[in-house]
Structure formats: structure tokens, C-alpha cells
Design a protein around this motif. Structure first.
Motif, PDB file in Angstrom:
ATOM      1  N   SER A  70       0.855  -1.182   0.000  1.00  0.00           N
ATOM      2  CA  SER A  70       0.000   0.000   0.000  1.00  0.00           C
ATOM      3  C   SER A  70       0.898   1.240   0.000  1.00  0.00           C
ATOM      4  O   SER A  70       2.102   1.128   0.212  1.00  0.00           O
ATOM      5  N   ARG A  71       0.294   2.387  -0.250  1.00  0.00           N
ATOM      6  CA  ARG A  71       1.085   3.609  -0.267  1.00  0.00           C
ATOM      7  C   ARG A  71       0.243   4.779   0.200  1.00  0.00           C
ATOM      8  O   ARG A  71      -0.981   4.779   0.087  1.00  0.00           O
ATOM      9  N   ASP A  72       0.946   5.775   0.707  1.00  0.00           N
ATOM     10  CA  ASP A  72       0.339   7.033   1.101  1.00  0.00           C
ATOM     11  C   ASP A  72       1.009   8.104   0.238  1.00  0.00           C
ATOM     12  O   ASP A  72       2.156   8.485   0.495  1.00  0.00           O
ATOM     13  N   VAL A  78       5.613   4.048   1.000  1.00  0.00           N
ATOM     14  CA  VAL A  78       5.064   2.762   0.591  1.00  0.00           C
ATOM     15  C   VAL A  78       5.249   1.777   1.733  1.00  0.00           C
ATOM     16  O   VAL A  78       6.240   1.841   2.467  1.00  0.00           O
ATOM     17  N   TYR A  79       4.274   0.899   1.881  1.00  0.00           N
ATOM     18  CA  TYR A  79       4.275  -0.071   2.972  1.00  0.00           C
ATOM     19  C   TYR A  79       4.181  -1.487   2.406  1.00  0.00           C
ATOM     20  O   TYR A  79       3.639  -1.700   1.321  1.00  0.00           O
ATOM     21  N   LEU A  80       4.688  -2.426   3.176  1.00  0.00           N
ATOM     22  CA  LEU A  80       4.525  -3.834   2.832  1.00  0.00           C
ATOM     23  C   LEU A  80       4.159  -4.579   4.110  1.00  0.00           C
ATOM     24  O   LEU A  80       4.971  -4.661   5.029  1.00  0.00           O
ATOM     25  N   GLN A  81       2.938  -5.068   4.152  1.00  0.00           N
ATOM     26  CA  GLN A  81       2.486  -5.884   5.275  1.00  0.00           C
ATOM     27  C   GLN A  81       2.685  -7.344   4.886  1.00  0.00           C
ATOM     28  O   GLN A  81       2.159  -7.800   3.865  1.00  0.00           O
ATOM     29  N   CYS A  95      13.332  -1.158  -1.109  1.00  0.00           N
ATOM     30  CA  CYS A  95      12.288  -0.290  -1.632  1.00  0.00           C
ATOM     31  C   CYS A  95      12.774   0.335  -2.937  1.00  0.00           C
ATOM     32  O   CYS A  95      13.968   0.645  -3.083  1.00  0.00           O
ATOM     33  N   ASN A  96      11.850   0.525  -3.868  1.00  0.00           N
ATOM     34  CA  ASN A  96      12.174   1.131  -5.161  1.00  0.00           C
ATOM     35  C   ASN A  96      11.081   2.116  -5.551  1.00  0.00           C
ATOM     36  O   ASN A  96       9.904   1.890  -5.261  1.00  0.00           O
ATOM     37  N   ALA A  97      11.492   3.207  -6.201  1.00  0.00           N
ATOM     38  CA  ALA A  97      10.509   4.192  -6.643  1.00  0.00           C
ATOM     39  C   ALA A  97      10.952   4.829  -7.953  1.00  0.00           C
ATOM     40  O   ALA A  97      12.137   5.147  -8.128  1.00  0.00           O
ATOM     41  N   ASP A  98       9.997   5.018  -8.839  1.00  0.00           N
ATOM     42  CA  ASP A  98      10.224   5.749 -10.086  1.00  0.00           C
ATOM     43  C   ASP A  98       9.798   7.187  -9.842  1.00  0.00           C
ATOM     44  O   ASP A  98       8.609   7.473  -9.701  1.00  0.00           O
TER      45      ASP A  98
END
Length: 120
Positions: A70-72, A78-81, A95-98
Motif C-alpha cells: 500500500s502507499r500514502d 510505501v508499505y509492505l504488510q 524499496c524502489n521508486a520511479d
């Protein structure tokens, strides 16, 4: 420049749950996809889950039904449960982000990694 800072991770027993999060900061105009990858000892880095800016998600078959990404967008986080964890989930999680930066450059940003160990 863009920085990704991960938090969470640690040691958990098989069948347990754990959550990791990743906050992006720096010269950010907008963030497209955000995702989590993992690399186990002696193995290649693999995609775990990815989420688009609109919330569309994709998961590796090995984690479907157990992990939730999920993300805010307001917090660039970004989260990972992770539930029902197995010893095979033991890895360093990245973690990775464009990122579209304020100067127009596009960055493929990575966090420093956080270790998740599933063991009794």
C-alpha cells in the motif's frame, strides 16, 4: 536527489507477521510506481510487489495472498504488510521508486535495504 529510507524488518517466527515501510524524500515532483524487491543470500534480487500511483498492485506468485502493498501518496511512503511468513521469505528487502524530480529528471531510486529473517 531522492532518498528512500526504509524502516521495519527484523526477526519473526514462521507464521508471524511483519511490516516494513519506505519514505521518499528530496527533489520530488511526483512518484509513479513504488515497489518492494528482495534478495536472499546467494540469489538474485526479485520483485515482491509493486503499486502504481493510482493504487494498482501486482505481486509475485510466491507472496500472493500473504503480502499486501500500500502507499500514502501524501507522505511519499510505501508499505509492505507481510503475513504468514515462511523461512523462504528471509531476505534483504529493498524499496524502489520511479521518481520524477523537480528538475525534470527521472530517477530509479533504491533504499538501502532492510533485513527480514523468518526463523524459529
Amino acid at each position: 536527489q531522492v532518498q528512500l529510507v526504509e524502516s521495519g524488518g527484523g526477526l519473526v517466527q514462521p507464521g508471524g507477521s511483519l511490516s516494513v515501510s519506505c519514505a521518499a524524500s528530496g527533489s520530488i515532483f511526483s512518484i509513479n510506481a513504488m515497489g518492494w524487491y528482495r534478495q536472499a543470500l546467494g540469489k538474485q534480487r526479485e520483485l515482491v510487489a509493486v503499486i502504481s500511483s493510482s493504487g494498482t498492485t501486482n505481486y509475485a506468485d510466491s507472496v500472493k495472498g500473504r503480502f499486501t502493498i500500500s502507499r500514502d501518496n501524501a507522505k511519499n511512503t510505501v508499505y509492505l504488510q507481510m503475513n504468514s511468513l515462511k523461512p523462504g521469505d528471509t531476505a534483504v528487502y529493498y524499496c524502489n521508486a520511479d521518481v520524477l524530480e523537480l528538475d525534470g529528471n527521472i530517477s530509479d531510486a533504491w533504499g538501502q535495504g532492510t533485513l527480514v529473517t523468518v526463523s524459529s
